[in-house]
Design a protein around this motif. Structure first.
Motif, PDB file in Angstrom:
ATOM      1  N   ARG A  67       0.831  -1.212   0.000  1.00 27.05           N
ATOM      2  CA  ARG A  67       0.000   0.000   0.000  1.00 27.05           C
ATOM      3  C   ARG A  67       0.864   1.261   0.000  1.00 27.05           C
ATOM      4  N   ARG A  68       1.887   1.258   0.815  1.00 28.01           N
ATOM      5  CA  ARG A  68       2.789   2.427   0.887  1.00 28.01           C
ATOM      6  C   ARG A  68       3.448   2.691  -0.461  1.00 28.01           C
ATOM      7  N   LEU A  69       3.980   1.636  -1.067  1.00 30.22           N
ATOM      8  CA  LEU A  69       4.636   1.788  -2.370  1.00 30.22           C
ATOM      9  C   LEU A  69       3.640   2.188  -3.460  1.00 30.22           C
ATOM     10  N   ALA A  70       2.457   1.610  -3.441  1.00 35.12           N
ATOM     11  CA  ALA A  70       1.451   1.925  -4.454  1.00 35.12           C
ATOM     12  C   ALA A  70       1.008   3.382  -4.334  1.00 35.12           C
ATOM     13  N   ARG A  71       0.796   3.859  -3.098  1.00 34.28           N
ATOM     14  CA  ARG A  71       0.396   5.269  -2.904  1.00 34.28           C
ATOM     15  C   ARG A  71       1.479   6.200  -3.455  1.00 34.28           C
ATOM     16  N   ARG A  72       2.712   5.832  -3.235  1.00 36.62           N
ATOM     17  CA  ARG A  72       3.818   6.664  -3.734  1.00 36.62           C
ATOM     18  C   ARG A  72       3.918   6.583  -5.254  1.00 36.62           C
ATOM     19  N   TYR A  73       3.811   5.391  -5.796  1.00 41.65           N
ATOM     20  CA  TYR A  73       3.916   5.180  -7.238  1.00 41.65           C
ATOM     21  C   TYR A  73       2.826   5.943  -7.988  1.00 41.65           C
ATOM     22  N   LEU A  74       1.619   5.959  -7.423  1.00 41.18           N
ATOM     23  CA  LEU A  74       0.497   6.634  -8.061  1.00 41.18           C
ATOM     24  C   LEU A  74       0.374   8.102  -7.655  1.00 41.18           C
ATOM     25  N   ALA A  75       1.269   8.568  -6.783  1.00 42.55           N
ATOM     26  CA  ALA A  75       1.248   9.958  -6.300  1.00 42.55           C
ATOM     27  C   ALA A  75      -0.086  10.286  -5.632  1.00 42.55           C
ATOM     28  N   ILE A  76      -0.623   9.334  -4.899  1.00 39.97           N
ATOM     29  CA  ILE A  76      -1.874   9.549  -4.176  1.00 39.97           C
ATOM     30  C   ILE A  76      -1.655  10.681  -3.169  1.00 39.97           C
TER      31      ILE A  76
END
Length: 106
Positions: A83-92
């Motif tokens: 979740r942490r990496l995905a939020r960063r990758y998607l610039a959430i």
């Protein structure tokens, strides 16, 4: 000539914010095209993202909310890091980056 695409969203979904404004879960970007993460992990190339989930009163990313539903091989212990990496990758949290324009049915 600009092309048009029709996407269907719930009538009670929030209106799309202006580019750069905080995300409000309108779902327009995810309904219009899969994000890079969906393309990479779900192999989805066109149309609405299969991980777009309605969670009243807004749409949410299923890859962030319930990642193991879409990635069954993801171990439970890896969910927080994913979740942490995905939020960063998607610039959430960095504002709306969808250039789509919207209009309601006439």
């Amino acid at each position: 000539m600009a092309s048009r695409q029709v996407v269907w969203l719930r009538i009670d979904a929030p209106a799309k914010p202006a580019a750069g404004q905080p995300c409000n879960g309108c779902g327009v970007c995810c309904a219009a095209a899969p994000c890079p993460l969906s393309r990479l992990l779900l192999k989805h190339r066109a149309g609405p993202c299969p991980a777009l989930e309605w969670d009243a009163p807004r749409y949410r990313c299923g890859l962030l909310q319930t990642p193991r539903r879409y990635l069954p091989r993801l171990p439970a212990w890896a969910e927080p890091g994913f979740r942490r990496l995905a939020r960063r990758y998607l610039a959430i949290g960095h504002g709306c980056d969808s250039l789509a324009t919207t209009e309601e049915d006439p």
